[in-house]
Scaffold this active site. Structure first.
Site, PDB file in Angstrom:
ATOM      1  CG  ASP A  30      -0.325   0.006   2.517  1.00 30.21           C
ATOM      2  OD1 ASP A  30       0.916  -0.088   2.596  1.00 30.21           O
ATOM      3  OD2 ASP A  30      -1.055   0.116   3.533  1.00 30.21           O
ATOM      4  CB  SER A  31       4.590   1.701  -0.126  1.00 28.74           C
ATOM      5  OG  SER A  31       4.794   0.566  -0.937  1.00 28.74           O
ATOM      6  CG  ASP A  84       0.371  -4.078   2.161  1.00 24.75           C
ATOM      7  OD1 ASP A  84       0.217  -4.809   3.164  1.00 24.75           O
ATOM      8  OD2 ASP A  84       1.114  -3.075   2.148  1.00 24.75           O
ATOM      9  CD  GLU A 121       0.888  -1.442   8.022  1.00 20.86           C
ATOM     10  OE1 GLU A 121       0.530  -0.660   8.936  1.00 20.86           O
ATOM     11  OE2 GLU A 121       1.334  -1.045   6.935  1.00 20.86           O
ATOM     12  CD  GLU A 181       8.283  -0.155   7.603  1.00 25.16           C
ATOM     13  OE1 GLU A 181       7.341  -0.894   7.273  1.00 25.16           O
ATOM     14  OE2 GLU A 181       8.442   0.993   7.138  1.00 25.16           O
ATOM     15  CE  LYS A 235       3.245  -5.771   3.821  1.00 29.67           C
ATOM     16  NZ  LYS A 235       2.816  -4.753   4.802  1.00 29.67           N
TER      17      LYS A 235
HETATM   18  O1  KIV Z   1       3.570  -1.146   1.646  1.00 28.70           O
HETATM   19  C1  KIV Z   1       4.762  -1.500   1.611  1.00 28.70           C
HETATM   20  O2  KIV Z   1       5.487  -1.296   0.628  1.00 28.70           O
HETATM   21  C2  KIV Z   1       5.294  -2.188   2.782  1.00 28.70           C
HETATM   22  C3  KIV Z   1       6.784  -2.305   2.859  1.00 28.70           C
HETATM   23  C4  KIV Z   1       7.318  -1.089   3.512  1.00 28.70           C
HETATM   24  C5  KIV Z   1       7.193  -3.540   3.563  1.00 28.70           C
HETATM   25  O3  KIV Z   1       4.581  -2.563   3.638  1.00 28.70           O
END
Ligand code: KIV
Length: 283
Positions: free
Chosen positions: A47-48, A86, A118, A185, A116
């Protein structure tokens, strides 16, 4: 699934074999193809993308629709790496049921292999629910960007012994909940080693030192494509942004000077057809 695709079993085995895992982000088809060609193990559609692709100031506004759109494109380019989708903020935070439905959408509509999310101990029941539904989950502890404001900003986590112990507990809770691996992280390097030794699943670090089971970087940071903000833990392996700007400037100059397009970039037309056309237009 392609026969030669990296499996979850292969990811877990890498830790047993002490082989470092290589993970990178991608958000579209060409970068998916390049990551595949580079031979990385895992591609994260993170989600970056909210920051490095969409120009947002964080990841909070990223939606399920954004994620599905980008995952679909990356999956088309990735044949060998495991593709991680994500889960965006609030797609899994509300209930186990919502989390399972949204994790299922990322896989069914997006086509990623695993998801994934968080969070540590507090999110263990959510992780367990998704895993029980048959969807493999990668965890993410330490600095969790979706809740960065609650953690005091994009800062290193686990500075004192108590905070560090909470991160170890988070990692253990995720392992118990059934994650196949986890991201760690922005923590001190010695804590990275401790977390990696505390769990049997691979711990993939980003700003967690070298004594973890693998590394992940945001591609746009690593190639110098995104220059708004570069965390301390990023190594830039190239500076692609000035190269692209130089190419755009050269193109602009040639268009203005009329040296582009040259004859070799233009299509020709048979002389006779051209003469006929000119007459037809005159009549
Ligand atoms: O969203 C992302 O790119 C991430 C990385 C920082 C691991 O979660």
């Amino acid at each position: 699934m392609n026969q030669s695709q990296i499996t979850i079993q292969a990811i877990k085995q890498a830790k047993k074999d002490q082989r470092k895992l290589v993970m990178i982000t991608a958000y579209d088809y060409p970068f998916g193809l390049m990551a595949d060609e580079a031979g990385v193990d895992i591609v994260l559609v993170g989600d970056s993308l909210g920051m490095v692709v969409m120009g947002l100031d964080g990841t909070v506004k990223v939606t399920m629709e954004h994620m599905i759109h980008h995952i679909k494109a990356v999956v088309r380019g990735c044949k060998r790496p495991l593709v991680v989708g994500d889960m965006p903020f609030m797609s899994y935070n509300t209930s186990v049921r919502d989390a399972i439905i949204n994790a299922g959408r990322l896989m069914k509509e997006g086509g990623c292999d695993v998801v994934k999310l968080e969070g540590g101990t507090d999110f263990a029941p959510i992780v367990a629910g998704i895993v029980k539904a048959g969807i493999p989950v990668q965890g993410h502890v330490g600095l969790t960007p979706q809740t960065a404001s609650a953690l005091g900003g994009f800062k290193m986590q686990g500075k004192d012994a108590q905070a560090a112990k909470r991160i170890v507990d988070d990692a253990r809770a995720l392992e118990d909940a059934g994650v196949f691996s986890m991201i760690l992280e922005a923590v001190p390097a010695p804590l990275g080693k401790i977390v990696s030794e505390a769990v049997s699943v691979p711990v993939i670090g980003i700003g967690a030192g070298s004594d973890v089971d693998g590394q992940v970087l945001v591609t746009h940071d690593m190639i110098g494509l995104f220059d708004k903000f570069t965390p301390k833990f990023v190594k830039q392996y190239t500076q692609i942004r000035p190269t692209i700007i130089d190419a755009m400037k050269a193109y602009k100059e040639e268009v203005v000077k009329k040296s582009f397009p040259a004859p070799e970039h233009s299509f020709s037309m048979p002389e006779q057809a051209l003469e006929e056309l000119k007459k037809m237009i005159q009549d």
